[in-house]
Design a protein around this motif. Structure first.
Motif, short mmCIF file in Angstrom:
data_model
loop_
_atom_site.label_atom_id
_atom_site.label_comp_id
_atom_site.label_asym_id
_atom_site.label_seq_id
_atom_site.Cartn_x
_atom_site.Cartn_y
_atom_site.Cartn_z
N TYR A 21 0.84 -1.20 0.00
CA TYR A 21 0.00 0.00 0.00
C TYR A 21 0.88 1.25 0.00
CZ TYR A 21 -2.86 3.91 1.37
OH TYR A 21 -3.46 5.14 1.39
N GLU A 22 0.44 2.28 -0.77
CA GLU A 22 1.07 3.59 -0.73
C GLU A 22 0.02 4.68 -0.92
OE1 GLU A 22 5.41 3.68 -2.64
OE2 GLU A 22 3.91 2.82 -4.01
N LEU A 23 0.12 5.75 -0.15
CA LEU A 23 -0.59 6.98 -0.47
C LEU A 23 0.32 7.73 -1.42
CD1 LEU A 23 -2.86 9.06 -0.11
CD2 LEU A 23 -1.61 9.93 1.89
N LEU A 24 0.00 7.68 -2.69
CA LEU A 24 0.88 8.25 -3.71
C LEU A 24 0.84 9.76 -3.72
CD1 LEU A 24 0.02 5.75 -6.59
CD2 LEU A 24 2.04 5.71 -5.10
N ASP A 25 -0.36 10.33 -3.54
CA ASP A 25 -0.52 11.78 -3.58
C ASP A 25 -1.89 12.12 -3.03
OD1 ASP A 25 0.25 14.40 -4.15
OD2 ASP A 25 -0.44 14.33 -6.23
N SER A 26 -2.12 13.38 -2.73
CA SER A 26 -3.43 13.83 -2.28
C SER A 26 -3.58 15.31 -2.57
CB SER A 26 -3.61 13.57 -0.78
OG SER A 26 -2.68 14.31 -0.01
N GLY A 27 -4.83 15.76 -2.56
CA GLY A 27 -5.11 17.17 -2.79
C GLY A 27 -6.40 17.37 -3.55
N ASN A 28 -6.91 18.60 -3.51
CA ASN A 28 -8.17 18.93 -4.19
C ASN A 28 -9.30 18.00 -3.75
OD1 ASN A 28 -6.85 20.98 -5.57
ND2 ASN A 28 -6.65 19.83 -7.48
N GLY A 29 -9.29 17.63 -2.46
CA GLY A 29 -10.38 16.82 -1.92
C GLY A 29 -10.35 15.37 -2.32
N SER A 285 4.48 11.41 -2.36
CA SER A 285 4.83 12.52 -3.26
C SER A 285 5.50 13.68 -2.55
CB SER A 285 3.57 13.02 -3.97
OG SER A 285 2.61 13.48 -3.02
N LYS A 286 4.93 14.11 -1.43
CA LYS A 286 5.42 15.33 -0.77
C LYS A 286 5.61 15.17 0.73
CE LYS A 286 4.79 20.34 -1.26
NZ LYS A 286 3.90 21.42 -1.76
N GLY A 287 5.27 14.02 1.26
CA GLY A 287 5.48 13.77 2.67
C GLY A 287 4.48 14.40 3.60
N ARG A 288 3.35 14.85 3.07
CA ARG A 288 2.32 15.43 3.93
C ARG A 288 1.57 14.34 4.69
NH1 ARG A 288 0.29 19.32 -0.98
NH2 ARG A 288 0.23 17.25 -1.93
N ALA A 289 1.15 14.65 5.90
CA ALA A 289 0.41 13.71 6.73
C ALA A 289 -1.09 13.94 6.56
CB ALA A 289 0.80 13.86 8.20
N LEU A 290 -1.79 12.91 6.16
CA LEU A 290 -3.24 12.98 5.95
C LEU A 290 -3.91 12.23 7.09
CD1 LEU A 290 -5.50 13.92 4.03
CD2 LEU A 290 -5.25 11.74 2.83
N SER A 291 -4.66 12.94 7.93
CA SER A 291 -5.32 12.33 9.08
C SER A 291 -6.55 11.55 8.63
CB SER A 291 -5.73 13.41 10.08
OG SER A 291 -6.41 12.84 11.17
N MET A 292 -6.62 10.28 9.05
CA MET A 292 -7.69 9.41 8.60
C MET A 292 -8.67 9.03 9.72
SD MET A 292 -6.94 9.29 5.49
CE MET A 292 -8.33 8.24 5.11
N ALA A 293 -8.21 9.04 10.96
CA ALA A 293 -9.06 8.61 12.07
C ALA A 293 -8.45 9.09 13.38
CB ALA A 293 -9.19 7.09 12.08
N VAL A 294 -9.25 9.05 14.42
CA VAL A 294 -8.74 9.31 15.77
C VAL A 294 -8.77 7.99 16.55
CG1 VAL A 294 -9.39 11.73 15.80
CG2 VAL A 294 -11.02 10.01 16.63
N PHE A 295 -7.91 7.91 17.55
CA PHE A 295 -7.84 6.69 18.34
C PHE A 295 -7.59 7.04 19.80
CE2 PHE A 295 -3.38 7.55 17.85
CZ PHE A 295 -2.81 7.09 19.03
N ALA A 296 -7.90 6.09 20.66
CA ALA A 296 -7.50 6.13 22.07
C ALA A 296 -7.17 4.70 22.46
CB ALA A 296 -8.61 6.68 22.95
N ARG A 297 -6.15 4.54 23.29
CA ARG A 297 -5.76 3.20 23.69
C ARG A 297 -5.25 3.19 25.13
NH1 ARG A 297 -0.26 2.52 19.91
NH2 ARG A 297 0.86 4.27 20.84
N TRP A 298 -5.39 2.03 25.74
CA TRP A 298 -4.92 1.83 27.11
C TRP A 298 -4.21 0.49 27.18
CZ3 TRP A 298 -6.24 -2.31 30.27
CH2 TRP A 298 -5.80 -2.22 31.59
N GLN A 299 -3.12 0.46 27.94
CA GLN A 299 -2.38 -0.77 28.16
C GLN A 299 -2.07 -0.90 29.63
OE1 GLN A 299 1.41 -0.97 26.19
NE2 GLN A 299 1.79 -3.09 26.78
N ALA A 300 -2.26 -2.10 30.17
CA ALA A 300 -1.91 -2.34 31.57
C ALA A 300 -0.41 -2.22 31.76
CB ALA A 300 -2.38 -3.74 31.98
#
Length: 305
Positions: A21-29, A285-300
């Motif tokens: 998998y690769e995110l090759l590029d993004s932009g313009n929605g 392509s440009k190294g931009r970070a595209l946010s896809m989801a939020v998360f929360a996690r807990w570990q003992a």
């Protein structure tokens, strides 16, 4: 200063282990992605910048999801060009699975989830006891297979018979037929309530709900109404020595902080480490970070687990 219940650390998580998998590029929605040997263009409202690659790269995609997308609903359709297979093979580390362009624009895998798969597997590998995991909204089962391979016993629950069938095919494809996995088609809240009555306990939870959904018998899932109910029920399923809990949320107005506070209530009084943040994809392509989801996690803590 009054003590707060904020998560102690906020993180951005991205995987560096993908080969298929690769995110090759993004932009313009929109975003241009490679899933195995095929490339696709899908809507992405958060890509509010200009693409780095020229049009010829985007126009060479094997499939374009045309139309607008709002949350988990679909208002468009695929236009294919040169897509020679209705489904094709992909891998993540030692897990094999089938990818396919579904009518809801999804591909059978959410690549941004990979850092959470790795983290959960590492939690399991560090134990000298069997870890009983409940995976709710299990989709096509990649997280389930990663954990089963790490040595966990997994109960995988999803309301869609089609998705559970796909997940079981991925199990066979990965050569993990002998691993202890229960595949359940059910409404998650109804299933959890039955498990509570049975006195079943789980050491770990993966909860990955959609914004909106329907159970096998038409049960309605709305994340703002249903998630608090689900989490309260899950408290009764926690084992005496729980190992981890992880939530994710997509395409909704929920922050990682909100998820973390809900998680804090679920594991109240159990110590351990809690954090929250965003799952991101990094462009080639440009190294931009595209946010896809939020998360929360807990570990003992190690002593508690």
């Amino acid at each position: 200063m009054k003590e707060t219940n904020l998560p102690p650390e906020s993180k951005l998580l991205a995987s560096s282990r993908w080969e298929d998998y690769e995110l090759l590029d993004s932009g313009n929605g929109a975003k241009l992605e490679r899933f195995g040997k095929f490339c696709f263009v899908r809507p992405e409202p958060q890509a509010m910048w200009t693409p780095a690659l020229d049009k010829k790269h985007w126009e060479a995609a094997h499939g374009v999801f045309a139309g607008s997308v709002e949350g988990e609903s679909e208002n468009g359709n695929w236009k294919f060009s040169g897509l020679s297979e209705s489904r094709w093979k992909m891998r993540y580390e030692d897990i094999s699975f089938w990818a396919s362009a579904t009518p809801f624009r999804h591909m059978g895998v959410f690549p941004e989830q990979a850092p959470l798969w790795d983290w959960a597997a590492e939690c399991v590998l560090g134990q000298n006891r069997e870890i009983n995991v409940l995976h709710l909204f299990g989709y096509t089962g990649i997280a389930t297979l990663v954990l089963a391979r790490a040595g966990a016993k997994v109960t995988h629950v999803d309301a869609s018979p089609k998705m559970v069938k796909w997940a079981r095919e991925n199990q066979v494809f990965s050569g993990l037929e002998q691993k202890p996995i229960r595949w359940i088609v059910d409404d998650v809240i109804k299933f959890v309530r039955r498990e509570v009555k049975r006195g079943v306990k789980y050491d770990a939870f993966i909860i990955d709900p959609p914004k909106f959904g329907r159970g096998p018998k038409g049960e309605i899932w709305k994340i703002y109404d249903s998630l608090p109910v689900l989490l309260k029920e899950c408290v009764a399923l926690l084992s005496e020595h729980p190992l981890f809990v992880v939530f994710t949320a997509y395409a909704v107005r929920i922050s990682g902080v909100s998820l973390s506070c809900a998680l804090s209530e679920m594991v109240s009084g159990r110590g351990g480490e809690r954090n929250a943040g965003e799952l991101v994809l990094i462009e080639k392509s440009k190294g931009r970070a595209l946010s896809m989801a939020v998360f929360a996690r807990w570990q003992a803590s190690l002593k508690e687990s």
